[in-house]
Design an enzyme around this catalytic site. Structure first.
Site, PDB file in Angstrom:
ATOM      1  N   GLU A 138      58.124  27.348  55.172  1.00 15.33           N
ATOM      2  CA  GLU A 138      58.649  26.478  56.218  1.00 15.33           C
ATOM      3  C   GLU A 138      58.479  27.059  57.615  1.00 15.33           C
ATOM      4  O   GLU A 138      58.143  26.351  58.572  1.00 15.33           O
ATOM      5  CB  GLU A 138      60.128  26.170  55.943  1.00 15.33           C
ATOM      6  CG  GLU A 138      60.371  25.174  54.813  1.00 15.33           C
ATOM      7  CD  GLU A 138      60.258  25.778  53.417  1.00 15.33           C
ATOM      8  OE1 GLU A 138      60.360  25.030  52.431  1.00 15.33           O
ATOM      9  OE2 GLU A 138      60.067  27.020  53.315  1.00 15.33           O
ATOM     10  N   HIS A 198      70.509  20.975  47.709  1.00 15.25           N
ATOM     11  CA  HIS A 198      69.685  19.790  47.939  1.00 15.25           C
ATOM     12  C   HIS A 198      70.496  18.637  48.503  1.00 15.25           C
ATOM     13  O   HIS A 198      70.008  17.509  48.549  1.00 15.25           O
ATOM     14  CB  HIS A 198      69.014  19.332  46.633  1.00 15.25           C
ATOM     15  CG  HIS A 198      68.018  20.299  46.090  1.00 15.25           C
ATOM     16  ND1 HIS A 198      68.379  21.421  45.393  1.00 15.25           N
ATOM     17  CD2 HIS A 198      66.656  20.322  46.144  1.00 15.25           C
ATOM     18  CE1 HIS A 198      67.290  22.094  45.036  1.00 15.25           C
ATOM     19  NE2 HIS A 198      66.234  21.444  45.483  1.00 15.25           N
TER      20      HIS A 198
END
Length: 670
Positions: free
Chosen positions: A409, A476
């Site tokens: 990322e 998540h």
């Protein structure tokens, strides 16, 4: 030290000498100014000049360089005016950062020099993005990034080199191995014999060279540059050198054995090159004296010019205005609409679309409108992304513009910024908003600050699938938008309807500034609404008045808007006013005040946890600016101050929705 002139003329060899000597003489002046208290800090590159100067001379002037603390030679060889550099180092407003940055934490688009941040490693990924822009345009150009041997231990080094190798990018990575990371010697930093050995692990070539030989450095980098362009591959160069001063002047050099200074003093890059030119009769002793005097006079005159700068005049409005690059006039021609524009007599053509389809349509239309727009993310190409939002785009726009990424990322956020330096737009899909933690530094320190620091915009959108309700557990499902709302320089949007999802995403893409675009996963396929087919924007920073009421106002955003609407429908006995913020940075304070004025009672509702959530900031603003309008204390309804759990029953209890009735009744009954 063996110097090979090859086909260089005497004039060229002399010019190289000037370029090499100039930063040394400037540094000697800077050390004097430091002792006089006229500058606050200095990171010396004495002993390492050949690397910065040689690398810069080997590149074209319009090829981006990402320098670090000890690369004064990059700035001087790019002919950046010395008086303005002095102003920069003195913290003057007429410097490159208007007094907002120090030493080498600044850049210049005009000179294709990218300003560093103290974290060092993130600069490497920016070079990836620039190289990607060159590759997409088929330019015969490279980018070049510096790191020290200490920086090679950072994850950003690994990520940037891996991305460059996987994407076959024409980028040069230079390691300046001077033996020490501040005071830590190399034998306490890594165990490989040479750092260049790591190149093979990334699938790229590399070379280790002696970094104090200016001609060797130039020749090597020229050859590497040709290789990178011809083969469209990255390359790693380890330059062995030594710094003759401390990490910075205050740190001293007591931790360095004395004999190392004696060894490297004999390897001084300037003294050795000067002796070579004298031995080859390229220069005479008189020439050396003349050149040194000329450069010293230039330095003194440039310093005198810098000292004539006006004293700092603080302008608060300018400070705030410089957070963002103004949106170009061309965006004024784009259709700008809001929910009130959708009527039975509207000229717009609308269709019922799901939330997820509205996002997909915004991406498709934006890719068509902007040939310079590149999408990046894990599994977003053939697979279509974790939520299938980008499905089909690669077939239409190709793998160059719809790019699968490694799991890295930080590097991809940095690459998006690098694309922006070359005039591209970048969208990164953060597979889950939770994963932003490993790209946090790039967002809050590079994207957010770059325009304020030296006027370079970051034309980057990061899509953030967020929120709970799907039983996905603590990694998540968390709501993390408040981590970023306190970071100046970021715009944060969070739509709740399909119409807003499309219009706000298009606005975010058109905005030349960094935007975090939060999209609630539970809304993807559960919410539908009328969405115009046209290419349109909804203005960032404007709230939406969802429902009128005069008893209590619910100020909210995201999925919580639907919780509020459902509750209002189930409780017609309460006159509920609902305001959907839509943008969390900037906030629509006028709309917030109007909501308070309509009802006198305010409930701040969000899915984020209570402590540190944006509701606390809005509550404080209302108490400070709207106190006379209140008939009751401002109340907050938020999720529990725990991680979000996996079990559905536990998750439902965690979410703010479970306490909405209790808190709202308490407010109504006050």
């Amino acid at each position: 030290m063996l110097f090979e002139r090859k086909n260089l003329t005497n004039t060229e060899l002399t010019s190289i000498y000037r370029s090499l000597l100039y930063p040394r003489l400037i540094e000697e002046k800077m050390l004097l100014l430091l002792r006089q208290g006229k500058i606050s800090k200095w990171f010396s590159g004495i002993g390492q000049e050949a690397i910065a100067v040689g690398a810069t001379l080997a590149l074209d002037s319009d090829e981006w360089i990402m320098p670090l603390h000890r690369n004064l030679g990059v700035f001087t060889t790019r002919n950046m005016p010395l008086h303005k550099l002095f102003m920069q180092w003195q913290g003057n407003k007429e410097g490159y950062s208007k007094g907002r940055e120090r030493s080498f934490h600044f850049g210049s688009k005009e000179h294709h020099v990218c300003g560093m941040i103290s974290h060092l490693g993130p600069q490497l990924a920016i070079a990836d993005g620039v190289a990607l822009a060159h590759k997409l345009r088929k330019d015969k150009k490279v980018s070049l990034a510096f790191t020290g041997e200490g920086g090679t231990s950072e994850g950003d080094f690994h990520e940037a080199l891996n991305v460059a190798a996987v994407w076959d990018l024409p980028v040069i990575f230079i390691i300046e191995n001077n033996g020490y990371g501040l005071s830590t010697p190399t034998n306490e930093q890594y165990r490989c014999e040479s750092l260049v050995e790591r190149a093979r692990g990334y699938g790229m070539d590399g070379v280790k060279i002696y970094g104090n030989n200016i001609l060797s450095v130039m020749d090597t980098i020229k050859g590497v540059r040709e290789y990178c362009i011809e083969h469209q591959k990255p390359y790693l160069i380890e330059c062995m050198t030594f710094r003759m001063r401390g990490h910075e002047e205050a740190s001293g050099t007591k931790y360095v054995p004395k004999h190392l200074f004696e060894i490297w003093e004999e390897k001084d890059p300037i003294k050795n090159y000067e002796n070579y030119l004298l031995s080859e009769a390229v220069l005479t002793e008189d020439d050396v004296i003349s050149i040194r005097a000329e450069l010293k006079n230039l330095i003194d005159s440039e310093l005198l010019l810098a000292n004539q700068a006006k004293p700092m005049e603080v302008d608060t409005e300018e400070e705030l205005d410089d957070l963002f690059q103004p949106i170009a006039d061309r965006n004024k021609s784009i259709v700008k609409i809001d929910h009130s524009d959708i009527t039975h007599h509207s000229p717009l053509t609308t269709h019922d679309k799901r939330f997820v389809d509205a996002i997909k349509e915004a991406l498709h239309q934006s890719m068509t409108q902007h040939p310079n727009l590149v999408l990046m993310g894990q599994d977003i190409a053939e697979y279509g992304g974790a939520f299938k939002i980008t499905e089909g785009l690669v077939q239409e726009f190709g793998k160059e513009r719809v790019r699968n990424t490694p799991i890295c990322e930080s590097a991809i956020v940095g690459a998006a910024l690098g694309l922006s330096l070359e005039g591209y737009k970048g969208i990164m899909e953060m597979q889950f908003a939770d994963f932003v933690t490993v790209g946090f530094n790039q967002i809050v320190n590079n994207l957010a600050k770059i325009h304020y620091r030296w006027g370079q915009n970051a034309d980057v959108v990061i899509r953030m699938p967020t929120g709970g309700g799907l039983g996905a557990g603590p990694f998540h499902s968390q709501s993390n938008e408040a981590w970023f709302t306190k970071t100046p320089g970021l715009k944060i949007v969070y739509p709740s309807t399909p119409m807003d999802a499309k219009g706000l995403l298009i606005a975010a893409i058109n905005d030349p500034n960094p935007v975090l675009y939060f999209e609630h996963k539970a809304l993807y396929r559960a919410i539908s609404g009328q969405v115009p087919e046209e290419y349109y924007e909804i203005e960032i920073g404007k709230a939406r008045h969802v429902r009128s009421g005069d008893e209590v106002a619910i100020i909210t955003y995201g999925a919580a808007v639907h919780w509020a609407e459902d509750y209002a429908a189930e409780h017609p006995e309460i006159s509920i006013d609902i305001l959907d913020l839509r943008s969390l940075a900037p906030l629509d304070y006028a709309a917030i005040r109007a909501a308070v004025q309509r009802t006198g009672r305010v409930l701040l509702l969000h899915e984020d946890t209570l402590i540190g959530g944006i509701g606390g900031e809005i509550a404080a603003w209302i108490a400070e600016h709207c106190f006379e309008l209140l008939d009751a204390p401002v109340m907050r309804c938020a999720s529990l101050d725990t991680p979000i759990p996996f079990n559905i029953e536990l998750e439902q209890n965690f979410l703010a929705k479970a306490r909405l009735h209790e808190v709202l009744q308490k407010l109504v009954d006050y």
